[in-house]
Design a protein around this motif. Structure first.
Motif, mmCIF file in Angstrom:
data_model
loop_
_atom_site.group_PDB
_atom_site.id
_atom_site.type_symbol
_atom_site.label_atom_id
_atom_site.label_comp_id
_atom_site.label_asym_id
_atom_site.label_seq_id
_atom_site.Cartn_x
_atom_site.Cartn_y
_atom_site.Cartn_z
ATOM 1 N N UNK A 20 17.323 56.491 -1.452
ATOM 2 C CA UNK A 20 16.317 56.357 -2.642
ATOM 3 C C UNK A 20 16.430 55.120 -3.332
ATOM 4 N N UNK A 21 17.731 55.107 -3.766
ATOM 5 C CA UNK A 21 18.064 53.908 -4.632
ATOM 6 C C UNK A 21 18.043 52.441 -3.951
ATOM 7 N N UNK A 22 18.640 52.494 -2.816
ATOM 8 C CA UNK A 22 18.508 51.388 -2.027
ATOM 9 C C UNK A 22 17.207 50.853 -1.673
ATOM 10 N N UNK A 23 16.288 51.850 -1.529
ATOM 11 C CA UNK A 23 14.959 51.603 -1.036
ATOM 12 C C UNK A 23 14.449 50.895 -2.196
ATOM 13 N N UNK A 24 14.352 51.476 -3.197
ATOM 14 C CA UNK A 24 13.750 51.091 -4.600
ATOM 15 C C UNK A 24 14.206 49.501 -4.903
ATOM 16 N N UNK A 26 15.626 47.442 -2.617
ATOM 17 C CA UNK A 26 15.016 46.464 -1.796
ATOM 18 C C UNK A 26 13.438 46.273 -1.900
ATOM 19 N N UNK A 27 12.748 47.271 -2.481
ATOM 20 C CA UNK A 27 11.392 47.039 -2.739
ATOM 21 C C UNK A 27 11.190 45.936 -3.929
ATOM 22 N N UNK A 28 11.982 46.234 -4.901
ATOM 23 C CA UNK A 28 11.930 45.438 -5.822
ATOM 24 C C UNK A 28 12.229 43.841 -5.822
ATOM 25 N N UNK A 29 13.181 43.719 -4.960
ATOM 26 C CA UNK A 29 13.540 42.265 -4.363
ATOM 27 C C UNK A 29 12.578 41.590 -3.569
ATOM 28 N N UNK A 30 11.913 42.469 -2.632
ATOM 29 C CA UNK A 30 10.875 42.222 -1.691
ATOM 30 C C UNK A 30 9.586 41.667 -2.693
#
Length: 102
Positions: A20-24, A26-30
């Motif tokens: 969940x942390x890496x997904x969040x 990655x979403x912010x960076x994207x």
């Protein structure tokens, strides 16, 4: 038996939280990449010539080939790390002036 089950559940929840942390992240960076690219210049609207500098390097190889490297720099571009550093620095700066452009 309870300690083994607790260790298994601990490993599962650690995996879930890290995913969940890496997904969040990655979403912010994207999202920041996409929003920064929304107003970027493209082939139809190139940047003005005074804001771009080009560096051309021609290299000769021993077998007789010439390699041309063209590097284009946008003078108005400021990296995200520099922007973050300037905002942190301006937070601790006692003056109300904007951060320097150096």
């Amino acid at each position: 038996m309870m300690a083994a089950r607790a260790a298994v559940w601990n490993a599962r929840w650690a995996l879930l939280y890290s995913l969940g942390g890496w997904t969040a992240l990655g979403g912010m960076m994207h999202y920041s990449y996409r929003s920064a690219g929304a107003g970027a210049e493209n082939e139809n609207h190139p940047p003005p010539e005074d804001s771009v500098s080009r560096e051309v390097v021609v290299t000769d190889t021993p077998i007789g080939l010439k390699i041309t490297t063209v590097t284009t720099y946008n003078k108005d571009f400021v990296s995200p790390a520099t922007r973050l550093l300037r905002s942190v620095k301006s937070f601790f700066d006692p003056t109300d002036s904007p951060p320097s452009e150096k």
